[in-house]
Every structure is written in C-alpha cells, then in structure tokens.
Motif scaffolding. Structure first.
Motif, short mmCIF file in Angstrom:
data_model
loop_
_atom_site.label_atom_id
_atom_site.label_comp_id
_atom_site.label_asym_id
_atom_site.label_seq_id
_atom_site.Cartn_x
_atom_site.Cartn_y
_atom_site.Cartn_z
N SER A 189 -8.75 7.22 -3.03
CA SER A 189 -8.56 8.56 -2.47
C SER A 189 -9.48 8.74 -1.28
O SER A 189 -10.66 8.37 -1.33
CB SER A 189 -8.86 9.63 -3.52
OG SER A 189 -8.86 10.92 -2.92
N GLN A 205 0.78 -0.27 -11.90
CA GLN A 205 -0.62 0.09 -11.70
C GLN A 205 -1.55 -0.86 -12.46
O GLN A 205 -2.49 -0.44 -13.13
CB GLN A 205 -0.86 1.55 -12.11
CG GLN A 205 -0.08 2.53 -11.25
CD GLN A 205 -0.35 3.98 -11.61
OE1 GLN A 205 -1.20 4.29 -12.45
NE2 GLN A 205 0.36 4.89 -10.98
N THR A 225 -4.05 9.36 -0.45
CA THR A 225 -4.45 8.31 -1.39
C THR A 225 -3.69 7.04 -1.09
O THR A 225 -2.48 7.06 -0.84
CB THR A 225 -4.16 8.75 -2.84
OG1 THR A 225 -4.90 9.93 -3.13
CG2 THR A 225 -4.57 7.67 -3.83
N THR A 274 -1.13 -2.56 -4.39
CA THR A 274 -0.64 -3.52 -5.38
C THR A 274 -0.54 -4.87 -4.68
O THR A 274 0.00 -4.96 -3.58
CB THR A 274 0.74 -3.10 -5.92
OG1 THR A 274 0.62 -1.85 -6.59
CG2 THR A 274 1.27 -4.14 -6.89
N TYR A 304 -4.36 -4.28 -8.83
CA TYR A 304 -4.05 -2.90 -8.43
C TYR A 304 -5.35 -2.19 -8.10
O TYR A 304 -6.37 -2.37 -8.78
CB TYR A 304 -3.33 -2.15 -9.56
CG TYR A 304 -3.11 -0.68 -9.28
CD1 TYR A 304 -2.04 -0.27 -8.47
CD2 TYR A 304 -3.95 0.29 -9.80
CE1 TYR A 304 -1.84 1.07 -8.20
CE2 TYR A 304 -3.75 1.63 -9.53
CZ TYR A 304 -2.69 2.03 -8.74
OH TYR A 304 -2.49 3.35 -8.46
N SER A 307 5.22 10.27 -0.20
CA SER A 307 4.72 8.90 -0.22
C SER A 307 5.50 8.03 0.75
O SER A 307 6.69 8.24 1.00
CB SER A 307 4.83 8.31 -1.63
OG SER A 307 4.06 9.04 -2.56
N SER A 324 -6.62 1.83 -6.47
CA SER A 324 -6.29 3.14 -5.90
C SER A 324 -7.53 3.71 -5.19
O SER A 324 -8.65 3.65 -5.72
CB SER A 324 -5.85 4.11 -7.01
OG SER A 324 -5.54 5.38 -6.47
N ALA A 380 -2.58 3.49 -2.77
CA ALA A 380 -2.42 2.74 -4.01
C ALA A 380 -1.99 1.31 -3.65
O ALA A 380 -0.86 1.07 -3.23
CB ALA A 380 -1.38 3.39 -4.91
N ASN A 437 6.37 2.49 -8.16
CA ASN A 437 5.16 1.75 -7.77
C ASN A 437 4.94 0.59 -8.74
O ASN A 437 3.87 0.42 -9.33
CB ASN A 437 3.94 2.66 -7.73
CG ASN A 437 2.75 2.00 -7.04
OD1 ASN A 437 2.91 1.02 -6.31
ND2 ASN A 437 1.55 2.51 -7.29
N ASP A 461 0.87 -1.18 0.00
CA ASP A 461 0.00 0.00 0.00
C ASP A 461 0.90 1.23 0.00
O ASP A 461 1.51 1.56 1.01
CB ASP A 461 -0.92 -0.01 1.22
CG ASP A 461 -1.74 1.27 1.34
OD1 ASP A 461 -1.78 2.06 0.37
OD2 ASP A 461 -2.35 1.49 2.40
#
Length: 327
Positions: free
Chosen positions: A155, A208, A100, A104, A151, A70, A153, A102, A130, A62
């Motif tokens: 927000s 992604q 956010t 994976t 993947y 990040s 994402s 993200a 990423n 994450d």
C-alpha cells in the motif's frame, strides 16, 4: 524450510494515476529495478545450481488498485537474469502516488527450461480473481521443473512504501528420492525392474500466495531405466533409481494428501542367488508416512533381503539458502 527471497527495489516517481481500462502511464523518473545479489551462491531445491543463472526468468504481474478500480500495471512482465546477479526487464515501471500494488510472480524459466505448455504446464493469470492457474501436469522424471511462486502486497499509504519488495518464493511441489539397498554382505542382488505407480496428475490455483491443488482421480506410473541385464547392487550402498531426474536424484512430484496416498506403490523385480522375485509391490504408506507435502523432501530406501523387502522413509531438509537481491 527456508525460502528463496528475492528483493525488488521500487522507487518513487510521483505522478497522477488514471485507473480506467488501460494501464496507468507515468512520466520518466526513477524506475522499479532489480539490483545485484548479495549472496554469491544459492542452492536450488534439488540441485546445486545458482538461482542467479543467465536466462533464468521470473514472470511478474502487478495488479494496481486505487479508488475502487484495478488495472494491471505489470502484465506477465518477464524479468530475466543476465548471469551477473542482475535481473532486468522492459519497459521500465515507476511507483504510483496512491493505491495498492499486488504483485504475483512465478519462476517461468530455469536452466533453459521454459514453462511453455508443451511438456510442461500452462500458467495463466486471472485479473478478476488475482489468481494464477497451473494446468493439469503429469509429472515424470522427463519433465521436471521446480515451480516457485510468490505474492506481495504494498500500500502506498504504509510506512516507507518505496522500500524494496521481497519476493519469498514458495515451493508448489515436493521432492522424492527412491533408492534400493542390498544389506546382505555375502549375497549378490541384481535389480531387474522398478516402477512407481498410483501417482495422480495435478493442477493448481494460486490466490495471493496460497495454492489450492486438485488431483485427478485417474492414476499413472513410470519406470526406472535399468539395463537389460539388470543392475548389481553393491553391499549396503543406496542405488538411486532416478539419477537423471535432478542432480541429486530426486523426483519433483505433486503433493499427495492422505486420502489418495494409499494408491502409490513401488514394484520391484530382482534376482538373488538362484531365486528370481518378480513384481513385488510395496505400498509407500507402509513406510509410515501418509502424505507428501509441498516444500518437503523425502527419501525412500527399499532394503532387499532374500525374499523380503523392508521400507525406510526419511524426511530431509531442502538445500536452500536465502537469496537476497538488493540494490
């Protein structure tokens, strides 16, 4: 092609976030959690095993971003099935208030086989890009693994940011079945050898949820295991050449693009009557297909009729149901 869908329940624990070099810490609250599966039986790509088997494991990253900085909030976190449709991990994680996430993920252990880099590829994560990188993998019937990746994402400013996260697991490889058939009712045909050549070792970078596959220029081959005296072929019955590769006798292989597909051939040796045919080579491209695509399933039937061999190719759907893991 259906996808395997895994839902992660993520709940809000409101706390301040510090995006420095270390992972943000949170006070105790309602943790991110995996619930039970609402689908009791789910077929994998090439067999009838349930994805919710004990010790099956996802590896999850994450990458959390806020205010332009990040940090890895989950760093190769193993999420393991207990065999009762529950997926667990430790230490527990909680929602952030801003930013956010993200996610994976990839399936790193299935049916007690682990991607450990010994006979299987090594998977590494690059936080800067990423991306997931899969090391060069020479796939044979002896090192089969259905590589699945996802993947997602999220927000924290979007509507209902604490809803479940759905991992749609996609297929990196394709599955190919090879059979020989004797269409002659009054002739005995004995198969004495089969090899598949012209295959390319592959590697991949997944960014992604989008994979970029690279195939080596060099090729390799492997052979079917046939008894020393040969295998008599029953009339009009498909004889699977790699029955032990997976439950349904498919071989998971790298997708091959049109520019390299022409190198792949099947070489067959057999006897019929008093005639011996040795090392008859059939290019797979002669069956009408010019590539193998990820997430596709193919059947190649070699029909032996006297001194002639014809090739039939079918594209068949995966045996995959939707998997929904929810609270």
């Amino acid at each position: 092609m259906k996808k395997i869908v895994i839902c992660i329940s993520l709940w809000a624990g409101i706390f301040a976030v510090s995006c420095k070099k270390s992972t943000p810490e949170a006070p105790e609250g309602i943790p991110m959690s995996f619930g039970t599966a609402t689908v009791s039986r789910v077929g994998n790509l090439v067999d009838s095993e349930n994805i919710n088997q004990a010790e099956n494991q996802l590896t999850v990253y994450d990458l959390y971003t806020t205010s332009g900085q990040s940090v890895l909030y989950m760093d190769a976190t193993p999420v393991t099935c207990d065999g009762s449709d529950n997926w667990t991990y430790s230490p527990l994680k909680y929602w952030t208030e801003t930013g956010t996430h993200a996610f994976t993920a990839y399936l790193s252990k299935q049916n007690r086989v682990t991607l450990d880099g010994t006979n299987y590829p090594t998977v590494t994560y690059n936080q800067t890009d990423n991306t997931l990188s899969i090391s060069p993998w020479k796939i044979t019937p002896e090192n089969q693994f259905d590589f699945l990746y996802a993947y997602h994402s999220r927000s924290m400013t979007e509507t209902d940011p604490h809803r479940q996260v759905e991992f749609e697991l996609n297929h990196l490889l394709c599955a190919v079945q090879f059979n020989v058939v004797n269409p002659m009712p009054s002739e005995r045909v004995t198969l004495t050898g089969f090899s598949l050549s012209g295959l390319h070792k592959g590697s991949a970078v997944i960014k992604q949820g989008t994979p970029a596959v690279t195939l080596d220029a060099d090729t390799y081959a492997f052979s079917a295991d046939i008894a020393s005296g040969g295998q008599n072929l029953a009339f009009n019955q498909a004889h699977n050449l790699f029955p032990d590769a997976t439950d349904e006798g498919y071989v998971l292989l790298w997708p091959h693009t049109q520019d390299v597909f022409s190198t792949i051939s099947g070489t067959i040796s057999y006897r019929y009557g008093r005639t011996t045919v040795s090392n008859r080579q059939i290019k797979l491209i002669d069956g009408g297909r010019t590539n193998w695509r990820a997430g596709q399933k193919y059947v190649y039937n070699f029909y032996i009729q006297d001194n002639r061999i014809s090739l039939e190719v079918k594209v068949v759907p995966w045996k995959v149901d939707d998997v929904i893991i929810e609270e």
